[in-house]
Design an enzyme around this catalytic site. Structure first.
Site, PDB file in Angstrom:
ATOM      1  N   GLY A   8       0.631  -1.120  -0.093  1.00 15.57           N
ATOM      2  CA  GLY A   8      -0.080   0.046  -0.164  1.00 15.57           C
ATOM      3  C   GLY A   8       0.786   1.403  -0.004  1.00 15.57           C
ATOM      4  NE  ARG A  11      -5.159   5.074  -2.893  1.00 18.14           N
ATOM      5  CZ  ARG A  11      -5.844   5.032  -2.239  1.00 18.14           C
ATOM      6  NH1 ARG A  11      -6.624   5.909  -1.821  1.00 18.14           N
ATOM      7  NH2 ARG A  11      -6.177   3.442  -2.509  1.00 18.14           N
ATOM      8  CE1 TYR A 153      -8.238  -0.032   9.284  1.00 25.83           C
ATOM      9  CE2 TYR A 153      -8.400   1.010  12.110  1.00 25.83           C
ATOM     10  CZ  TYR A 153      -8.025   0.158  10.166  1.00 25.83           C
ATOM     11  OH  TYR A 153      -6.380   1.551  10.450  1.00 25.83           O
ATOM     12  CE  LYS A 157      -4.912  -1.748  10.410  1.00 24.60           C
ATOM     13  NZ  LYS A 157      -4.030  -1.788   9.394  1.00 24.60           N
TER      14      LYS A 157
END
Ligand code: NAP
Length: 242
Positions: A8, A11, A153, A157
């Site tokens: 990733g 950006r 999420y 994480k």
């Protein structure tokens, strides 16, 4: 040559980390999934500052895609290795759990947690053999304290943090370090839909962070000076949660 791979990296935080590591003279592999223009723009930014970068597109959530791309790169780069890996690719698909669809759960977990597993496993052997490596995993405040609307999420994480701590112990003797950065609210495409004005009232520093403020820490953790830091989770969150 020793390369740095940033998943990733096209950006946001990943791009800032690519620029930081390129400034430290590492040739960069910019991974991304679909936004080719953004990846090219990152490469041009690195090259304009005298750095070296290549694009390496694959879907981190897909074991075959990651394996094929990294395998092809290794076949065509004899004598080179990937010594720094930043597992940064991540997505949000927020929903209260009562309404969450299987797809929302699996896509988020696949990208952050399974992506970390597929890419890291592929690169570990080289790091262990050459007795030097840096693995930096980008988690989140959400994985430390949990945030409503983010059970998927937060779970991904938090699991990334647990896996990083376990892996750090497995590889420490071979001079490979594994650390986690847990950003708070950082100004990127991912947070563009959030109400910054309201949220920043909760942040002791009174503002969202910049991607470069996360990248500076990634640069330090990648350096030789950070050789004795491993298995740590370091927050970059303006004092929001410690
Ligand atoms: P972003 O601006 O949305 O950028 C996400 C990057 O990940 C893009 O380069 C994207 O590539 C790539 N990506 C997404 N899914 C991928 C996949 N399956 N395979 C390969 N690449 C993939 O996000 P960001 O804000 O910079 O976030 C970067 C990391 O920091 C994420 O792990 C995020 O969870 C974490 N984080 C962000 C914040 C924040 O406030 N921004 C806070 C805490 C943690 P394409 O454009 O090609 O899809």
């Amino acid at each position: 040559m020793k390369y740095a791979l940033v998943t990733g990296g096209s950006r946001g935080i990943g791009r800032a980390i690519c620029l930081q590591l390129a400034a430290m003279q590492y040739p960069i592999l910019i991974n991304y999934r679909s936004n080719h223009e953004a990846a090219i723009d990152t490469r041009l930014q690195i090259e304009s500052k005298g750095g070296k970068a290549e694009l390496l597109s694959f879907d981190a959530a897909d074991p075959h895609s990651a394996d094929d791309a990294i395998g092809h790169w290794q076949d065509t780069h004899e004598g080179d290795s990937i010594a720094i890996l930043v597992n940064n690719a991540g997505i949000r698909m927020d929903s209260m759990m009562v309404f969450m669809q299987n797809e929302q759960w699996h896509k988020v977990v696949d990208t952050t947690l399974n992506g970390f597993f597929y890419v890291t496993r592929r690169l570990l052997k080289d790091m262990l053999t050459s007795r030097w490596g840096r693995i930096i995993n980008i988690a989140s405040l959400s994985g430390l304290k949990g945030l409503p609307g983010q059970t998927n999420y937060s779970a991904a994480k938090a699991a990334l943090i647990g896996a990083s701590k376990a892996l750090a112990l497995e590889v420490a003797a071979r001079k490979v370090t594994v650390n986690v950065i847990a950003p708070g609210f950082i100004e990127t495409d991912m947070t563009r839909d959030l109400d910054e004005k309201q949220l920043k009232q909760m942040i002791p520093a009174g503002r969202f962070g910049q991607p470069e403020e996360v990248a500076a820490l990634a640069g330090f953790l990648a350096s030789n000076e950070a050789a004795y830091i491993t298995g740590e989770v370091i927050s970059v969150n303006g004092g929001l949660y410690t």
